[in-house]
Design a protein around this motif. Sequence first.
Motif, PDB file in Angstrom:
ATOM      1  N   THR A 147       0.789  -1.400  -0.076  1.00  0.00           N
ATOM      2  CA  THR A 147      -0.019  -0.006   0.197  1.00  0.00           C
ATOM      3  C   THR A 147       0.887   1.316  -0.261  1.00  0.00           C
ATOM      4  O   THR A 147       0.366   2.657  -0.150  1.00  0.00           O
ATOM      5  CB  THR A 147      -0.887   0.093   1.064  1.00  0.00           C
ATOM      6  N   LYS A 148       2.331   1.221   0.225  1.00  0.00           N
ATOM      7  CA  LYS A 148       3.724   2.289   0.174  1.00  0.00           C
ATOM      8  C   LYS A 148       2.992   3.425  -0.993  1.00  0.00           C
ATOM      9  O   LYS A 148       3.047   4.332  -0.496  1.00  0.00           O
ATOM     10  CB  LYS A 148       4.139   1.841   1.166  1.00  0.00           C
ATOM     11  N   SER A 149       3.375   1.962  -1.604  1.00  0.00           N
ATOM     12  CA  SER A 149       3.251   2.707  -3.191  1.00  0.00           C
ATOM     13  C   SER A 149       1.472   3.334  -3.973  1.00  0.00           C
ATOM     14  O   SER A 149       2.163   3.839  -5.284  1.00  0.00           O
ATOM     15  CB  SER A 149       4.006   1.707  -4.078  1.00  0.00           C
ATOM     16  N   LEU A 150       0.641   2.989  -3.372  1.00  0.00           N
ATOM     17  CA  LEU A 150      -0.920   3.739  -3.179  1.00  0.00           C
ATOM     18  C   LEU A 150      -1.020   4.634  -2.829  1.00  0.00           C
ATOM     19  O   LEU A 150      -2.656   4.641  -2.587  1.00  0.00           O
ATOM     20  CB  LEU A 150      -1.463   1.847  -3.917  1.00  0.00           C
ATOM     21  N   LEU A 151      -0.926   5.103  -1.902  1.00  0.00           N
ATOM     22  CA  LEU A 151      -1.325   5.871  -1.237  1.00  0.00           C
ATOM     23  C   LEU A 151      -1.872   7.147  -2.419  1.00  0.00           C
ATOM     24  O   LEU A 151      -0.653   7.506  -3.312  1.00  0.00           O
ATOM     25  CB  LEU A 151      -0.120   6.410  -0.551  1.00  0.00           C
ATOM     26  N   PRO A 152      -3.127   7.521  -2.009  1.00  0.00           N
ATOM     27  CA  PRO A 152      -3.585   7.863  -0.697  1.00  0.00           C
ATOM     28  C   PRO A 152      -5.001   7.126  -1.607  1.00  0.00           C
ATOM     29  O   PRO A 152      -5.899   6.616  -0.718  1.00  0.00           O
ATOM     30  CB  PRO A 152      -4.095   9.750  -1.313  1.00  0.00           C
TER      31      PRO A 152
END
Length: 612
Positions: A147-152
Amino acid sequence: MKFMKLGSKPDAFQADGNCIRYVASELTTDIVINVGDIKFYLHKFPLLSKSNRLQKLVLKANEENTDEVHIVDFPGGPKAFEICAKFCYGMIVTLNAYNVVAARCAAEYLEMTEDADRGNLIFKIEVFLNSSVFRSWKDSIIVLQTTKSLLPWAEELKVVGRCIDSIASKTSVDPSSVNWSYTYNRKLAVGEITEHGTRLQQRIQSVPKDWWIEDICELDIDLYKRVMVAIKSKGRMSGDVIGEALKVYAIRWLPDSIDALVSDDYTRRYRSLVETIIWLLPSDKGVGCLCSFLLKLLKVAILVGAGDAAREELVKRISLHLDEASVGDLMIPARSPDTTVYDVELVQNIVNRFLMQNQCTRDLGYIEKNEKGEDFVLGRGSWLKVGKLIDGYLAEIASDPNLSLSSFTSLAKSIPDSARPIHDGLYKAVDLYLKEHPNLTKGEKKSICGLMDVKKLTMEASMHAAQNERLPLRVVVQVLFFEQVKAASAGYNAPQNVSRDSSQSTTNTEDWNRTDTEDYKLLKKQMNHMKIHDEDCQENGEKKSKKGSKNRGGALLPSRSRRIFDKLWVGGRGHHENRSSDTSGSSQSPTSVNPGETKSSVSSSRQRHSIS
């Protein structure tokens, strides 16, 4: 790892170079969709039937008389778009923990909802997440990492929150029910080969309460912080386990090299990491973390320039468990503008806090009699440990040429007398300081030697002090006298008046204030007692003399002390005015009076400790 397959048609996507993807079909493609650097040559009908967003984009492209659609900042990039496109074509797509979040965010962007088509991609992904991914310990951690690269997007879709809640809930279950830890599983079932070649299954060991701490160490500090907050909010995890988890995470991410800590490229990152770990420490300051770990955190916090609040919190916690620390733990490097190698002022602050916090609860004054009728103090174990710790620390920092005498003496005096039943450690530190600071004045030597009580030196330390040319002659004489008293008391039952007189000549500040004339009078009086006592002992015969020689110091120190005392009396009678200053402050050692005696010295190695 859990996975889910969607579609039934074979994969017909092909590549033409690095920038073109197309579908191998008899029908000619009629739409080009640009996602990042990749061009997708596709067909309108399968895409528009499942994506409300593409319907709008294609309509807009038709109005502009173009067959190309440009999508900027597509969540998940070309790979996520390709998954959605294959789903629209009914081709086989495999979802797993590594790509499910990207596919979910892409489907949300393309508006692949139930309004466009029943059983659409968003619905299927949600079923997979809730029924499989969030029920799996391993998959929940992997998904949270992606999820880190898919924020927000991942945050708005509540994927991050659901992952965190899943992980926190699983850490709180009964350890006997745990079977999902992917780092601990390799330890659960270990085979054993018997002498006859039969393979038996070892009994599965009980799973510890901290089985989960290594599994979440790969998380980024921001996500790790949120997971730990959720775990603590459950209220089911003990402070000891929380402290161990923070320790393992710090060891995993903090470098071993001090040079890496002070590098500008990483200073901000490590500062954030250390401050977060300090903020996550268990609320109960009495439990949770070892003192050695807290001191290492403090070293890092100082090196990376952590905030004052974070450092103050660590100092408070360290002072509660100072008796658990080692000398190496206290070797905290000093920062500018301090000129010393180590931060002595910080250690002094920690010691003062330890003394203050234990002021109300300490029981150093509680005295009882043991079976032999001797006095001993109950409940002072921690104080004795701290006394030994600080004496060892003083010995380490004594070789620092920039260490001021006031800092040395202030730290030494902060330890209560009852915490130092033996002064060997303090003597070693004083001797090293005198060795490294040869230019001390007579008054300064008196001040630092006044820290010691020569009556509390062991035989080994007394032997060394008796031959130490760095000590003032007065201290050497007192050492020899008290060893004479000890030998006489042990071998011949020394009279009470000798003990009373000897107690008045300990090496302290008041003794230094006496004049040299008074020193000679006192020493002469003490020697008279000793000579009278020796004459009485000689009348008792050779048998008692042999018995007295069994004492450790009885064979050497009495004769040696008499020789030195006799020479002092000769100098005192004839040349008192010329020799008075030498007697009270000279650094001449007894070895200069007796050339046949050998000299010994206490050595100390300065070690720098790296953060581990």
